[in-house]
Design a protein around this motif. Structure first.
Motif, PDB file in Angstrom:
ATOM      1  N   ASP A  31       0.808  -1.223   0.000  1.00 13.91           N
ATOM      2  CA  ASP A  31       0.000   0.000   0.000  1.00 13.91           C
ATOM      3  C   ASP A  31       0.843   1.275   0.000  1.00 13.91           C
ATOM      4  O   ASP A  31       0.325   2.355  -0.298  1.00 13.91           O
ATOM      5  CB  ASP A  31      -0.990  -0.011   1.167  1.00 13.91           C
TER       6      ASP A  31
ATOM      7  N   LEU B 276       0.571   3.597  -3.181  1.00 20.89           N
ATOM      8  CA  LEU B 276      -0.472   4.579  -3.533  1.00 20.89           C
ATOM      9  C   LEU B 276       0.029   6.017  -3.457  1.00 20.89           C
ATOM     10  O   LEU B 276      -0.295   6.837  -4.309  1.00 20.89           O
ATOM     11  CB  LEU B 276      -1.697   4.390  -2.629  1.00 20.89           C
ATOM     12  N   ALA B 277       0.806   6.309  -2.434  1.00 23.71           N
ATOM     13  CA  ALA B 277       1.265   7.690  -2.259  1.00 23.71           C
ATOM     14  C   ALA B 277       2.754   7.829  -2.578  1.00 23.71           C
ATOM     15  O   ALA B 277       3.383   8.815  -2.205  1.00 23.71           O
ATOM     16  CB  ALA B 277       0.980   8.148  -0.833  1.00 23.71           C
TER      17      ALA B 277
ATOM     18  N   ASP C 225       4.621  11.825  -5.660  1.00 25.14           N
ATOM     19  CA  ASP C 225       3.915  13.105  -5.590  1.00 25.14           C
ATOM     20  C   ASP C 225       4.432  14.081  -6.638  1.00 25.14           C
ATOM     21  O   ASP C 225       3.878  15.164  -6.821  1.00 25.14           O
ATOM     22  CB  ASP C 225       3.997  13.723  -4.188  1.00 25.14           C
TER      23      ASP C 225
ATOM     24  N   ARG D 176       6.103   4.615  -9.379  1.00 28.19           N
ATOM     25  CA  ARG D 176       5.618   4.131  -8.070  1.00 28.19           C
ATOM     26  C   ARG D 176       6.395   2.895  -7.630  1.00 28.19           C
ATOM     27  O   ARG D 176       6.769   2.762  -6.466  1.00 28.19           O
ATOM     28  CB  ARG D 176       4.127   3.757  -8.167  1.00 28.19           C
TER      29      ARG D 176
ATOM     30  N   ALA E 210      -2.691  11.956  -5.867  1.00 24.64           N
ATOM     31  CA  ALA E 210      -3.069  11.558  -4.508  1.00 24.64           C
ATOM     32  C   ALA E 210      -4.559  11.283  -4.385  1.00 24.64           C
ATOM     33  O   ALA E 210      -5.106  11.243  -3.288  1.00 24.64           O
ATOM     34  CB  ALA E 210      -2.652  12.645  -3.522  1.00 24.64           C
TER      35      ALA E 210
ATOM     36  N   ASP F 269      -6.473   6.920  -1.885  1.00 30.14           N
ATOM     37  CA  ASP F 269      -5.698   6.413  -0.755  1.00 30.14           C
ATOM     38  C   ASP F 269      -6.246   5.077  -0.258  1.00 30.14           C
ATOM     39  O   ASP F 269      -5.644   4.436   0.605  1.00 30.14           O
ATOM     40  CB  ASP F 269      -5.623   7.439   0.383  1.00 30.14           C
ATOM     41  N   ARG F 270      -7.371   4.660  -0.840  1.00 34.18           N
ATOM     42  CA  ARG F 270      -7.910   3.335  -0.509  1.00 34.18           C
ATOM     43  C   ARG F 270      -8.568   2.809  -1.775  1.00 34.18           C
ATOM     44  O   ARG F 270      -9.506   3.419  -2.284  1.00 34.18           O
ATOM     45  CB  ARG F 270      -8.922   3.457   0.637  1.00 34.18           C
TER      46      ARG F 270
ATOM     47  N   ARG G 233      -8.623   6.620  -9.837  1.00 38.55           N
ATOM     48  CA  ARG G 233      -8.061   7.984  -9.778  1.00 38.55           C
ATOM     49  C   ARG G 233      -8.854   8.940 -10.661  1.00 38.55           C
ATOM     50  O   ARG G 233      -9.135  10.071 -10.276  1.00 38.55           O
ATOM     51  CB  ARG G 233      -6.606   7.980 -10.275  1.00 38.55           C
TER      52      ARG G 233
END
Lengths: 419, 419
Positions: A43, A46-47, A50, A289, B47, B50-51, B289
């Motif tokens: 997970d 996901l972030a 940026d 990513r 971003a 996030d889930r 997204r």
């Protein structure tokens, strides 16, 4: 065993099966899917990005970069045994790349080929069995004839392979999952890989489809090593023989990973002559990513150890339960692989279909019997693929206990029917 | 104009051109790429998730979901004029889907077809010109013969199209960019769309490749509307005639968007019979997204208005500069499209190649002359595609001013050479 003993055994198994059905289970061991807990470990993806800029300053949000991010290819070069310059990073599925390799060979002339495969009278692929049903499905969709080759503990039976490829120029390819093979967990021996690279083929455009899907998917502290197929092919004068495939689908996210294609410079050039007409480049931000999340080859290794800690107990449970329930009965054998995603369960001849059907009736979904063979046809009707990664441990235990009950019942009924 | 006047004109243009070369520009108007500022507007994508769970509770990190996220397809159903149930959301490129549609038709029997296109003696596609070079490149790669059809202000010359498709059963397809066409910005009239849907074709498996790339890419406050091709085809008894393509590449991120395929239920079923062998599902997290970032069809419209505010000044600048530099000279005509990504510049016959070459020598990269025609061959050597979106406004102004200088020089030299 006397008929009376057999009847008593069947009756006990019937009682156990009825109790199993009464439980109303709903369990699924069909596909090699990562569990939610495995996916949780990725997970951080996901972030992870940026700002979508590559190591060399390229804006990854825009078009381009057909060959994939160099920094990502560098992370996987060692695991896939392909030099970075010959390794392309693509979209989210190596199955797509295998499909496209066949399509491109059908519609474009491969290096070394005399004509497009679509213009050949027939195309045949060798399929080591048990094998992967999605490989076979691609062949079937495009009318490619499949010939089964038995597996040995060292990989495909090379005496058979060598004879078939030498005899018939229409034999154009072989499917190989060389490490922790799907579904029996076999690791190809160095000698097998050498013979695949060295053998004389009647077809000048023979290709090894080297699906190294489980390159880093170890379950023990002794990671299996396989020989370097691209190097060996080049060494034996068959530089263009192997297409190497891999992906991060069972490393990061199953549906949102990155797939890889590696081969000789001539094959890469041929590949790009097709993909450059098809593609405006892969999703480079998703590739970034992966770079940010995995870091480097060591990061990849550590992540795989973390995943193995989740998977190993399930494989151990399968082995423990099958040993307790079926060990010493002569009713089944099963593999205890050191990596990969599957366990192969062999039941008495003529019983696999019935085991899968009765398991289904008891709420336990298994991969269809025969799926591990071309055309879905396992002539001995013996092989069942178990996929224990997706359900949680308690579910795996319940499912395998149920499967053992079903095997006892089906085997007893079969034995009685033939006395 | 007398020869002396022509010589004087040429000499002035030469001086201007030498001054241009001396500037040492390095400008690129070759491809229809979004600018970094356009891409910045989509940075909320990074971003946005996030889930990774879909509206109906599906874990989007795992395999599956071949048809794409329903909530994403719902956002694009109106813009692409395809019912949600007949609209699939896929990977990051509609070009890939167009390529694959041709490959699948070559290797699998289309609904209504008598055989695979690979088994036909010849396949011909109609190519309205000027058109999109990447469409033509796919045809060329697979040996599909291309026949140019002239464009009119209402779309392809339908008298020509109707005659060609009626006469020859090997004419199997036509490329169409129906809204703000690449490169001349044409919007197909309702009558053109109706005639495409209604016309009788000798081929039972004729397909319209409806590349609606600029469905929502308006530059004015009067969004162009085109007729509903799928509905019209069905209404005229040709339900399976149109393949609709679209993407978010020029909406969100060019390299990391989502592509769409829409068609009749029979075509969708045929499509999935191939893609289900190829794919384990698209990158559903990237689709999510898009859902989170765009929100709904209104969010999409607002985002396109924001993008248009960045693009419009560049298109206005091109028109203003060409008018100031070439207006009334009779040396060129150009389009002033109400949307899309391109302006078409028509120069005197026999001059386009030389304009592009001389522009290049002055540091201004233009799309190769001829690229807008099949086989890169513009028989009149007149058409030049200008792509003003990527450079910033000052660069666009400098480049177009330079192009105008080059046009004056090449036209004067051409005129002198023929006196």
């Amino acid at each position: 065993m006397s008929v009376d003993e057999l009847i008593a055994q069947r009756d006990r198994a019937r009682q156990d099966y009825e109790a199993l059905v009464a439980k109303g289970l709903k369990l699924d061991l069909t596909r090699g899917k990562p569990s939610p807990r495995q996916l949780d470990l990725a997970d951080g993806m996901l972030a992870a990005v940026d700002r979508a800029v590559s190591a060399d300053g390229v804006d990854l949000r825009n078009y381009g970069g057909l060959e994939g991010l160099p920094e990502l290819r560098a992370i996987f070069t060692e695991a896939l045994q392909v030099p970075v310059g010959q390794l392309l990073a693509a979209g989210n599925s190596s199955l797509e790349l295998m499909h496209d390799a066949i399509v491109f060979a059908l519609l474009g002339v491969l290096p070394g080929a005399e004509r497009r495969w679509a213009d050949e009278p027939e195309i045949t692929f060798l399929c080591p069995v048990p094998g992967y049903d999605r490989h076979f499905a691609i062949c079937e969709r495009y009318g490619i004839k499949m010939v089964a080759v038995p597996m040995t503990p060292d990989g495909p039976d090379m005496d058979v392979v060598e004879q078939l490829v030498a005899a018939d120029p229409q034999v154009k390819g072989i499917w190989c999952v060389p490490k922790y093979s799907n579904p029996d967990g076999t690791v190809y021996s160095d000698d097998t890989v050498r013979r695949l690279a060295a053998m004389e083929t009647a077809a000048p455009d023979f290709r090894i489809f080297w699906d190294n899907a489980y390159a880093v998917h170890h379950l023990t502290d002794q990671p299996a090593e396989i020989a370097d197929v691209l190097a060996l092919c080049a060494e034996h004068g068959h530089a263009d023989r192997a297409f190497v495939f891999g992906s991060s689908s069972k490393i990061t996210y199953a549906g949102c990973g990155v797939a890889f294609f590696g081969s000789s410079p001539a094959n890469i050039e041929w590949w790009v002559s097709h993909t450059s007409k098809r593609s405006i480049g892969p999703d480079k931000i998703n590739q970034l990513r992966h770079v940010r999340f995995l870091g480097d080859a060591d990061g990849l290794r550590q992540h795989m150890r973390n995943l193995a800690d989740l998977i190993r107990p399930k494989f151990d449970a399968v082995d423990k339960i099958l040993t307790a329930e079926l060990g010493g009965t002569g009713l089944a054998t099963w593999t205890a692989p050191a990596g990969g995603y599957f366990i192969t369960l062999e039941v008495p001849e003529g019983c696999a279909r019935e085991v899968v059907a009765k398991a289904k009736a008891a709420g336990i979904a298994l991969t269809p019997a025969g799926a591990s063979h071309p055309y879905g046809d396992d002539p001995a009707d013996r092989t069942i693929r178990l996929a224990p990664t997706y359900p949680d441990l308690a579910e795996v235990e319940a499912a395998i206990t149920g499967v053992a009950t079903v095997v006892r019942l089906v085997a007893a009924e079969k034995a009685l029917s033939t006395t």
